[in-house]
Design a protein around this motif. Structure first.
Motif, PDB file in Angstrom:
ATOM      1  N   GLN A   7      92.592  47.373  -9.249  1.00 37.76           N
ATOM      2  CA  GLN A   7      92.740  48.551  -8.018  1.00 37.76           C
ATOM      3  C   GLN A   7      91.714  48.726  -7.265  1.00 37.76           C
ATOM      4  N   LEU A   8      90.736  47.837  -7.326  1.00 35.67           N
ATOM      5  CA  LEU A   8      89.419  48.005  -6.517  1.00 35.67           C
ATOM      6  C   LEU A   8      89.574  46.802  -5.365  1.00 35.67           C
ATOM      7  N   GLN A   9      90.683  45.853  -5.442  1.00 39.73           N
ATOM      8  CA  GLN A   9      90.756  44.821  -4.473  1.00 39.73           C
ATOM      9  C   GLN A   9      91.345  45.301  -3.176  1.00 39.73           C
ATOM     10  N   SER A  10      90.651  44.747  -2.239  1.00 42.77           N
ATOM     11  CA  SER A  10      91.381  44.978  -0.841  1.00 42.77           C
ATOM     12  C   SER A  10      92.686  45.045  -0.711  1.00 42.77           C
ATOM     13  N   ALA A  11      93.205  46.163  -0.269  1.00 45.34           N
ATOM     14  CA  ALA A  11      94.665  46.509   0.224  1.00 45.34           C
ATOM     15  C   ALA A  11      94.874  45.362   1.249  1.00 45.34           C
ATOM     16  N   THR A  12      94.273  44.870   2.164  1.00 43.25           N
ATOM     17  CA  THR A  12      95.081  43.789   3.101  1.00 43.25           C
ATOM     18  C   THR A  12      94.909  42.463   2.557  1.00 43.25           C
ATOM     19  N   ASN A  13      94.370  42.224   1.123  1.00 48.49           N
ATOM     20  CA  ASN A  13      94.883  40.919   0.716  1.00 48.49           C
ATOM     21  C   ASN A  13      96.147  40.607   0.393  1.00 48.49           C
ATOM     22  N   LYS A 248      96.980  52.684  13.798  1.00 46.09           N
ATOM     23  CA  LYS A 248      97.882  52.864  12.946  1.00 46.09           C
ATOM     24  C   LYS A 248      97.975  51.936  11.993  1.00 46.09           C
ATOM     25  N   ALA A 249      97.491  50.632  12.071  1.00 46.27           N
ATOM     26  CA  ALA A 249      97.687  49.889  10.817  1.00 46.27           C
ATOM     27  C   ALA A 249      96.503  50.223   9.892  1.00 46.27           C
ATOM     28  N   SER A 250      95.541  50.756  10.270  1.00 44.14           N
ATOM     29  CA  SER A 250      94.258  51.408   9.271  1.00 44.14           C
ATOM     30  C   SER A 250      95.000  52.380   8.565  1.00 44.14           C
ATOM     31  N   ILE A 251      95.953  53.259   8.955  1.00 42.26           N
ATOM     32  CA  ILE A 251      96.371  54.253   8.244  1.00 42.26           C
ATOM     33  C   ILE A 251      97.510  53.925   7.386  1.00 42.26           C
ATOM     34  N   ALA A 252      98.150  52.650   7.780  1.00 39.96           N
ATOM     35  CA  ALA A 252      99.208  52.137   7.110  1.00 39.96           C
ATOM     36  C   ALA A 252      98.595  51.601   5.669  1.00 39.96           C
ATOM     37  N   ILE A 253      97.553  50.735   6.031  1.00 42.82           N
ATOM     38  CA  ILE A 253      96.824  49.872   4.859  1.00 42.82           C
ATOM     39  C   ILE A 253      95.812  50.982   4.191  1.00 42.82           C
ATOM     40  N   GLY A 254      95.734  51.973   4.782  1.00 41.22           N
ATOM     41  CA  GLY A 254      95.027  53.266   3.902  1.00 41.22           C
ATOM     42  C   GLY A 254      95.714  53.880   2.834  1.00 41.22           C
ATOM     43  N   LYS A 255      97.056  53.727   3.085  1.00 39.09           N
ATOM     44  CA  LYS A 255      97.852  54.566   2.093  1.00 39.09           C
ATOM     45  C   LYS A 255      98.052  53.588   0.939  1.00 39.09           C
ATOM     46  N   LYS A 256      97.750  52.315   0.893  1.00 36.30           N
ATOM     47  CA  LYS A 256      97.756  51.332  -0.255  1.00 36.30           C
ATOM     48  C   LYS A 256      96.867  51.929  -1.427  1.00 36.30           C
ATOM     49  N   ARG A 257      96.992  51.234  -2.530  1.00 38.21           N
ATOM     50  CA  ARG A 257      96.730  51.770  -3.968  1.00 38.21           C
ATOM     51  C   ARG A 257      95.277  52.170  -3.983  1.00 38.21           C
ATOM     52  N   CYS A 258      94.263  51.521  -3.341  1.00 41.80           N
ATOM     53  CA  CYS A 258      92.845  51.670  -3.499  1.00 41.80           C
ATOM     54  C   CYS A 258      92.449  52.911  -2.538  1.00 41.80           C
ATOM     55  N   ILE A 262      91.232  56.769  -4.440  1.00 38.01           N
ATOM     56  CA  ILE A 262      89.879  57.170  -4.504  1.00 38.01           C
ATOM     57  C   ILE A 262      89.965  58.810  -3.975  1.00 38.01           C
ATOM     58  N   SER A 263      91.157  58.940  -2.996  1.00 38.99           N
ATOM     59  CA  SER A 263      91.321  60.416  -2.502  1.00 38.99           C
ATOM     60  C   SER A 263      91.779  61.384  -3.697  1.00 38.99           C
ATOM     61  N   SER A 264      92.654  60.849  -4.918  1.00 38.01           N
ATOM     62  CA  SER A 264      92.981  61.398  -5.918  1.00 38.01           C
ATOM     63  C   SER A 264      92.061  61.552  -7.193  1.00 38.01           C
TER      64      SER A 264
END
Length: 306
Positions: A7-13, A248-258, A262-264
């Protein structure tokens, strides 16, 4: 909640494993301005397309610029009168790519580049007309955008003619531009391809960058709608003209699991805050797709905390 290392791996991967590069087919005859268009849209210094001599283009060749590894170009000549070979080659190439199982190998979009003609010029060669009429059969769901190039040349000529005739009025000239463009380009295109054909007008002059942004936005929207969200995200990463799409892409990828974890306030046992922020840092760098051949921006966070 305990979180393991996955869960700490990059969401872009995950996205880039499925679609590491945006794959674009550009069709257009010599002199239409394909090189300048690609250079500006994707931040590339030099593009090897068939702008000089007929017979040069190899549609199967993958052009990947060293300064933008998230973009791959396939180049096709225009379908000129009396030359059916290029049409058949392009049709066969698209068919082969459509049958490939992996998204990474498919064509994600097609730009058909047409130079805005002069008043007595012909917009569409017979081969282009046939391609447009058969586009749904040939392309399936692959979006095709007709790109009218050299808009600045068209505008400059109209303005020069208007000044020579002593009838230069800004409002009237603007109406004349729109009416002439519709007569020379939009109407003939719709008569052949139908009213649903995607099209836009571009100029590669620096002050006309908004026209390139419109093309990028139109392409991304339709790739997301008809191809795959991963291909659309890779297009957002590959393009280098629309900052809004990067956000927009940063926000979309920001919604991924990592980031969501962190935010929760998940309990990342065994990981420091620096570990978590390093993953976010990598995602941000990947999305913005800087020309960073020595990976300086990827490592600076770890070395200096930047």
């Amino acid at each position: 909640m305990i979180v393991d290392i996955r869960q700490l791996q990059s969401a872009t991967n995950d996205i880039l494993q499925i679609c590491p590069r945006f794959r674009l087919l550009v069709i257009g005859k010599t002199g239409v301005g394909k090189s300048s268009l690609i250079q500006q849209a994707f931040g590339i210094n030099e593009v090897h397309v068939s702008e000089h001599r007929r017979g040069e283009a190899d549609i199967d060749k993958e052009f990947i610029a060293p300064e933008n590894q998230r973009f791959v170009l396939h180049d096709s000549q225009g379908f000129e009168a009396g030359d059916s070979d290029c049409f058949i080659t392009a049709k066969d190439f698209i068919d082969r790519r459509r049958k490939m199982p992996d998204l990474r190998d498919k064509i994600h979009a097609v730009w058909l580049c047409l130079s805005i003609p002069h008043a007595d010029g012909r917009l569409l060669e017979s081969g282009v007309e046939e391609f447009l009429k058969l586009r749904k059969e040939i392309l399936g769901d692959i979006p095709i955008i007709v790109v009218f190039t050299k808009h600045d040349v068209f505008v400059d000529k109209l303005e020069l003619d208007a000044m020579d005739s002593d009838e230069y009025e800004e409002a009237a000239l603007e109406v004349l531009k729109n009416d002439t463009l519709s007569k020379l380009c939009i109407q003939p295109l719709k008569e052949i391809a139908g009213t649903d054909i995607l099209h836009t007008i571009v100029s590669t002059k620096k002050e006309c960058e908004s026209t390139i942004i419109q093309l990028i936005d139109l392409t991304t929207t339709n790739v997301e709608k008809f191809v795959a969200s991963e291909a659309a995200l890779t297009m957002m990463i590959a393009q280098r003209v629309d900052i809004g799409l990067k956000v927009k892409a940063s926000i979309a990828i920001g919604k991924k699991r990592c980031w969501r974890g962190i935010s929760s306030s998940m309990n990342f046992i065994g990981f420091t805050m620096l570990d978590c922020l390093s993953v976010i840092h990598k995602d941000v760098i990947d999305v913005w797709n800087f020309n960073d051949p020595h990976c300086v921006r990827h490592v600076c966070f770890h070395n200096t905390g930047c």
